[in-house]
Design a protein around this motif. Sequence first.
Motif, PDB file in Angstrom:
ATOM      1  N   PHE A   1       0.746  -1.253  -0.088  1.00 49.93           N
ATOM      2  CA  PHE A   1       0.023   0.193   0.105  1.00 49.93           C
ATOM      3  C   PHE A   1       0.863   1.283  -0.064  1.00 49.93           C
ATOM      4  N   HIS A   2       2.205   1.251   0.601  1.00 48.88           N
ATOM      5  CA  HIS A   2       2.721   2.162   0.661  1.00 48.88           C
ATOM      6  C   HIS A   2       3.720   2.513  -0.712  1.00 48.88           C
ATOM      7  N   GLU A   3       4.104   1.346  -1.245  1.00 49.15           N
ATOM      8  CA  GLU A   3       5.256   1.473  -2.332  1.00 49.15           C
ATOM      9  C   GLU A   3       4.806   1.428  -3.764  1.00 49.15           C
ATOM     10  N   VAL A   4       3.537   0.731  -3.806  1.00 52.36           N
ATOM     11  CA  VAL A   4       2.996   0.697  -5.174  1.00 52.36           C
ATOM     12  C   VAL A   4       2.021   1.990  -5.256  1.00 52.36           C
ATOM     13  N   ARG A   5       2.191   2.677  -6.179  1.00 49.56           N
ATOM     14  CA  ARG A   5       1.826   3.857  -6.717  1.00 49.56           C
ATOM     15  C   ARG A   5       0.462   4.159  -6.581  1.00 49.56           C
ATOM     16  N   TRP A   6      -0.238   2.958  -7.279  1.00 47.31           N
ATOM     17  CA  TRP A   6      -1.586   3.029  -7.400  1.00 47.31           C
ATOM     18  C   TRP A   6      -2.364   2.695  -6.205  1.00 47.31           C
ATOM     19  N   LEU A   7      -1.780   1.897  -5.084  1.00 53.00           N
ATOM     20  CA  LEU A   7      -2.141   1.598  -4.043  1.00 53.00           C
ATOM     21  C   LEU A   7      -2.151   2.829  -2.906  1.00 53.00           C
ATOM     22  N   TRP A   8      -1.375   3.485  -3.092  1.00 51.64           N
ATOM     23  CA  TRP A   8      -1.046   4.675  -2.011  1.00 51.64           C
ATOM     24  C   TRP A   8      -2.294   5.555  -1.766  1.00 51.64           C
ATOM     25  N   PRO A   9      -2.974   6.035  -2.806  1.00 48.45           N
ATOM     26  CA  PRO A   9      -4.074   6.949  -2.469  1.00 48.45           C
ATOM     27  C   PRO A   9      -4.867   6.208  -1.430  1.00 48.45           C
ATOM     28  N   VAL A  10      -5.448   5.005  -1.432  1.00 45.22           N
ATOM     29  CA  VAL A  10      -6.312   4.154  -0.661  1.00 45.22           C
ATOM     30  C   VAL A  10      -5.758   4.263   0.898  1.00 45.22           C
ATOM     31  N   HIS A  11      -4.339   4.015   0.966  1.00 49.20           N
ATOM     32  CA  HIS A  11      -3.856   3.930   2.202  1.00 49.20           C
ATOM     33  C   HIS A  11      -3.661   5.390   2.739  1.00 49.20           C
ATOM     34  N   ALA A  12      -3.446   6.304   2.019  1.00 51.38           N
ATOM     35  CA  ALA A  12      -3.116   7.842   2.228  1.00 51.38           C
ATOM     36  C   ALA A  12      -4.495   8.440   3.231  1.00 51.38           C
ATOM     37  N   VAL A  13      -5.557   7.723   3.186  1.00 49.78           N
ATOM     38  CA  VAL A  13      -6.721   8.164   3.881  1.00 49.78           C
ATOM     39  C   VAL A  13      -6.340   7.845   5.569  1.00 49.78           C
ATOM     40  N   HIS A  14      -5.830   6.496   5.592  1.00 51.74           N
ATOM     41  CA  HIS A  14      -5.464   6.389   7.136  1.00 51.74           C
ATOM     42  C   HIS A  14      -4.632   7.376   7.619  1.00 51.74           C
ATOM     43  N   HIS A  15      -3.405   7.526   6.855  1.00 54.32           N
ATOM     44  CA  HIS A  15      -2.348   8.311   7.026  1.00 54.32           C
ATOM     45  C   HIS A  15      -2.658   9.816   7.401  1.00 54.32           C
ATOM     46  N   SER A  16      -3.993  10.261   6.781  1.00 54.06           N
ATOM     47  CA  SER A  16      -4.310  11.691   6.895  1.00 54.06           C
ATOM     48  C   SER A  16      -4.546  12.052   8.298  1.00 54.06           C
ATOM     49  N   VAL A  17      -4.548  11.274   9.092  1.00 49.73           N
ATOM     50  CA  VAL A  17      -4.830  11.700  10.479  1.00 49.73           C
ATOM     51  C   VAL A  17      -3.775  12.598  11.101  1.00 49.73           C
ATOM     52  N   GLU A  18      -3.916  13.711  11.658  1.00 50.35           N
ATOM     53  CA  GLU A  18      -2.797  14.508  12.170  1.00 50.35           C
ATOM     54  C   GLU A  18      -2.903  14.596  13.730  1.00 50.35           C
TER      55      GLU A  18
ATOM     56  N   HIS B   1     -10.067   3.845   4.750  1.00 51.39           N
ATOM     57  CA  HIS B   1     -10.776   3.667   3.403  1.00 51.39           C
ATOM     58  C   HIS B   1     -11.358   2.108   3.517  1.00 51.39           C
ATOM     59  N   PHE B   2     -12.543   2.097   2.863  1.00 48.72           N
ATOM     60  CA  PHE B   2     -13.333   0.790   2.955  1.00 48.72           C
ATOM     61  C   PHE B   2     -12.497  -0.043   2.131  1.00 48.72           C
ATOM     62  N   VAL B   3     -11.848   0.199   1.117  1.00 51.70           N
ATOM     63  CA  VAL B   3     -11.047  -0.665   0.256  1.00 51.70           C
ATOM     64  C   VAL B   3      -9.863  -1.300   1.184  1.00 51.70           C
ATOM     65  N   GLN B   4      -9.247  -0.521   2.032  1.00 49.84           N
ATOM     66  CA  GLN B   4      -8.166  -1.037   2.823  1.00 49.84           C
ATOM     67  C   GLN B   4      -8.832  -1.933   3.783  1.00 49.84           C
ATOM     68  N   ILE B   5      -9.946  -1.437   4.359  1.00 53.91           N
ATOM     69  CA  ILE B   5     -10.396  -2.362   5.624  1.00 53.91           C
ATOM     70  C   ILE B   5     -10.746  -3.746   5.042  1.00 53.91           C
ATOM     71  N   PHE B   6     -11.487  -3.821   3.959  1.00 57.22           N
ATOM     72  CA  PHE B   6     -11.772  -5.032   3.461  1.00 57.22           C
ATOM     73  C   PHE B   6     -10.452  -6.028   2.878  1.00 57.22           C
ATOM     74  N   SER B   7      -9.545  -5.118   2.330  1.00 59.82           N
ATOM     75  CA  SER B   7      -8.183  -5.797   1.989  1.00 59.82           C
ATOM     76  C   SER B   7      -7.574  -6.406   3.177  1.00 59.82           C
ATOM     77  N   GLU B   8      -7.398  -5.957   4.140  1.00 60.87           N
ATOM     78  CA  GLU B   8      -6.572  -6.044   5.136  1.00 60.87           C
ATOM     79  C   GLU B   8      -7.397  -7.485   5.988  1.00 60.87           C
ATOM     80  N   ARG B   9      -8.467  -7.268   6.115  1.00 59.99           N
ATOM     81  CA  ARG B   9      -9.442  -8.451   6.750  1.00 59.99           C
ATOM     82  C   ARG B   9      -9.177  -9.617   6.008  1.00 59.99           C
ATOM     83  N   ALA B  10      -9.189  -9.519   4.605  1.00 61.64           N
ATOM     84  CA  ALA B  10      -9.118 -10.640   3.696  1.00 61.64           C
ATOM     85  C   ALA B  10      -8.067 -11.191   3.806  1.00 61.64           C
TER      86      ALA B  10
END
Length: 381
Positions: A227-244, A255-264
């Motif tokens: 999620f960090h190192e694949v350019r097309w996946l980062w925008p999904v994971h960036a939502v989690h990292h937007s916490v300040e 992001h729901f895509v990340q939530i479903f992906s992690e559990r799967a």
Amino acid sequence: MKQPYRYQGRQVPPDPQNAFRLGEGKISGYCSVALGALSLLAVLAYLYPSWLTTTELRRVYDAGQLQQVLKYGMYFSLFFGVLTFALNGYRRLGALGMVLTLGAFALGGYRVPVGPVEPRTLSLGVDWLILAFLGSVAVFTTLEKLFPKYRNQNILRPEWGLDLLYFCINHLAISAILIYANYHASHFDWAISPAVQGAVQAMPVWLQVVLIILCADFVLYWEHRLFHEVRWLWPVHAVHHSVEHMDWLAGSRGHFVQIFSERAMVMIPLYLLGASEAALNAYVAFAALQAVLIHCNLGLPFGPLKYLLVTPQFHHWHHGSEQPALDTNYSAHTVLFDRLFGTYHMPVAHWPAEYGTTVRLPRTFMAQTLYPLRQWLKRLR
């Protein structure tokens, strides 16, 4: 010669406007609303258990006994609501809390009959939401107040409402997440080895739990790293990292895509190992508690454990936006794989000065949900 990075301390100025102080009515108002909303949700769950409760969780708790907890929650909501009027502060919150609670009483309150529940494949996890929220507030808010890393950070820190919305949505969707995860894992039937599963089940439960943690951590490490190192996946994971602002609620943003992906993804090793139910339950409890703990505003040093397990300081560095911390500390449970694969970053004497993404994301739920799609469309132009 490259100069060593100069770490700076994080500055959290006091924010008296959003602080809780005794005698103002604010604490009472928020308690009344929270308990009133949870009470109304609980009564609805008792009225429509097939639609609003999760089959897996119902096996764990006694619905009849929890009605006694509901009873006290409803009366305390009314008490706190009345207290806001006595203190002459935040009366609107107190009134809202009482209205919610009176609505719960009107629907049957804590006397709704408890009977057999018709099982449904898909339902909203209202029971999971209520129990997780109460448990998290009781345990993690208490820890953050007793042992804070940043004492000036309020419970109502910036964007707490956004993260509470993520918390609610992700817990309500638990049935859909589990269905998807189980369906995904079932595609690996071809990899099941009866010999391996037999050997795992012959182990002591504690050893099964250790094995599960290591296998799950290996999968989660690489999923997280992609999620960090694949350019097309980062925008999904960036939502989690937007916490300040980090606290127990911050980990809910995702992001729901990340939530479903992690559990799967984490279901695959659990499915293939075939560990005992006791070991699986122990792992689920450990993983759930750790996932919240590592985001906490918690200054406990954790001693030697910090060199073995993922702790708040380790994971806070993963959320740090300073150059040395970028794309590090991917592990979810132990620090082993970050050590092995060269992504470990843990300056023990320091914590991050800033959190969030280097490019700031939108600050609303809908905008963050659509953020990956908009980034992908930009790259296609």
